[in-house]
Design a protein around this motif. Structure first.
Motif, PDB file in Angstrom:
ATOM      1  N   ALA A  57       0.614  -1.324   0.182  1.00  0.00           N
ATOM      2  CA  ALA A  57      -0.244  -0.008   0.082  1.00  0.00           C
ATOM      3  C   ALA A  57       0.912   1.555  -0.055  1.00  0.00           C
ATOM      4  O   ALA A  57       0.202   2.810  -0.490  1.00  0.00           O
ATOM      5  N   ALA A  58       1.787   1.290   1.343  1.00  0.00           N
ATOM      6  CA  ALA A  58       3.027   2.093   0.951  1.00  0.00           C
ATOM      7  C   ALA A  58       3.581   2.251  -0.221  1.00  0.00           C
ATOM      8  O   ALA A  58       3.468   3.824  -0.936  1.00  0.00           O
ATOM      9  N   ALA A  65      -0.732  -1.270  -6.222  1.00  0.00           N
ATOM     10  CA  ALA A  65      -0.842  -1.995  -4.494  1.00  0.00           C
ATOM     11  C   ALA A  65      -0.722  -3.700  -5.229  1.00  0.00           C
ATOM     12  O   ALA A  65      -0.411  -4.817  -4.807  1.00  0.00           O
ATOM     13  N   ALA A  66      -1.881  -4.276  -5.913  1.00  0.00           N
ATOM     14  CA  ALA A  66      -1.797  -4.983  -6.620  1.00  0.00           C
ATOM     15  C   ALA A  66      -0.816  -6.178  -6.917  1.00  0.00           C
ATOM     16  O   ALA A  66      -0.660  -6.686  -6.911  1.00  0.00           O
ATOM     17  N   ASP A  67       0.187  -4.874  -7.929  1.00  0.00           N
ATOM     18  CA  ASP A  67       1.231  -5.126  -8.623  1.00  0.00           C
ATOM     19  C   ASP A  67       1.982  -5.854  -7.601  1.00  0.00           C
ATOM     20  O   ASP A  67       2.810  -6.549  -7.882  1.00  0.00           O
ATOM     21  N   GLU A  68       2.061  -4.662  -6.755  1.00  0.00           N
ATOM     22  CA  GLU A  68       2.886  -4.709  -5.634  1.00  0.00           C
ATOM     23  C   GLU A  68       3.317  -6.146  -4.995  1.00  0.00           C
ATOM     24  O   GLU A  68       3.933  -6.540  -4.584  1.00  0.00           O
ATOM     25  N   LEU A  69       1.883  -6.667  -4.598  1.00  0.00           N
ATOM     26  CA  LEU A  69       2.337  -7.933  -3.701  1.00  0.00           C
ATOM     27  C   LEU A  69       2.294  -8.695  -4.903  1.00  0.00           C
ATOM     28  O   LEU A  69       3.019 -10.118  -4.008  1.00  0.00           O
ATOM     29  N   ARG A  70       1.900  -9.033  -6.090  1.00  0.00           N
ATOM     30  CA  ARG A  70       2.489 -10.088  -7.281  1.00  0.00           C
ATOM     31  C   ARG A  70       3.684 -10.105  -6.815  1.00  0.00           C
ATOM     32  O   ARG A  70       4.394 -11.650  -7.358  1.00  0.00           O
ATOM     33  N   GLU A  71       4.700  -9.341  -7.112  1.00  0.00           N
ATOM     34  CA  GLU A  71       5.958  -8.962  -6.960  1.00  0.00           C
ATOM     35  C   GLU A  71       6.569  -9.803  -5.414  1.00  0.00           C
ATOM     36  O   GLU A  71       7.672  -9.958  -5.740  1.00  0.00           O
TER      37      GLU A  71
END
Length: 167
Positions: free
Chosen positions: A45-46, A94-100
């Motif tokens: 999120a951040a 945020a969804a892309d960061e989670l996938r990473e």
């Protein structure tokens, strides 16, 4: 007559041998705990430019009774303001960061005007990422729940992923 004897061998500790450095464990190894899930949610999120999680939601999660279904999940909830709204692009980031961070797409994204939702999975956890355009300021929700824990308490993700462990 002088005889020179040389020593050579195959074992450790030979002269000139450099011991191998211990290898680092993979970043995503070891137990996948609530604290690690919390870190994934908060940092994603951040990194997407969303505000910190709402303190009331954070307190509610921290005070969940041990052994309750509510203790099975971790949640980030961020609210936009008139001065700093949360946009759909921040949800996508945020969804892309989670996938990473290793979260895998479990279901195709669901989007309607003003809303978007993703269902992701990682190491025995299910995560619902959701964006809602509420009053033009936006809201980002990231709710992850431990599958085995929720099953122990008679629940699970319903056919509506936004319902999460509450069914």
């Amino acid at each position: 007559m002088a005889v020179m004897l040389g020593a050579s061998g195959c074992g450790p500790g030979q002269q000139g041998e450099v011991p191998a450095a211990p290898s680092e464990p993979p970043e995503d190894s070891g137990p996948f705990t609530k604290d690690r899930v919390r870190t994934d949610l908060d940092t994603s999120a951040a990194d997407a430019g969303a505000p910190p999680t709402d303190p009331d939601w954070a307190e509610m999660a921290a005070n969940a009774p041990a052994g309750s279904k509510r203790a099975c999940w971790v949640e980030y909830r961020g609210y936009g303001t008139d001065a700093d709204p949360i946009e759909l692009s921040q949800y996508e980031a945020a969804a892309d960061e989670l996938r990473e961070r290793g979260w895998q797409q479990a279901k195709a994204d669901d989007a309607t005007p003003g809303q978007a939702r993703s269902l992701l999975k990682k190491r025995g956890w299910t995560l619902v990422a959701e964006f809602r355009d509420t009053r033009g300021v936006g809201q980002l929700n990231l709710m992850a729940f431990e599958d085995a824990c929720v099953k122990r308490y008679g629940g699970g993700a319903s056919a509506n992923p936004g319902a999460g462990p509450l069914g």
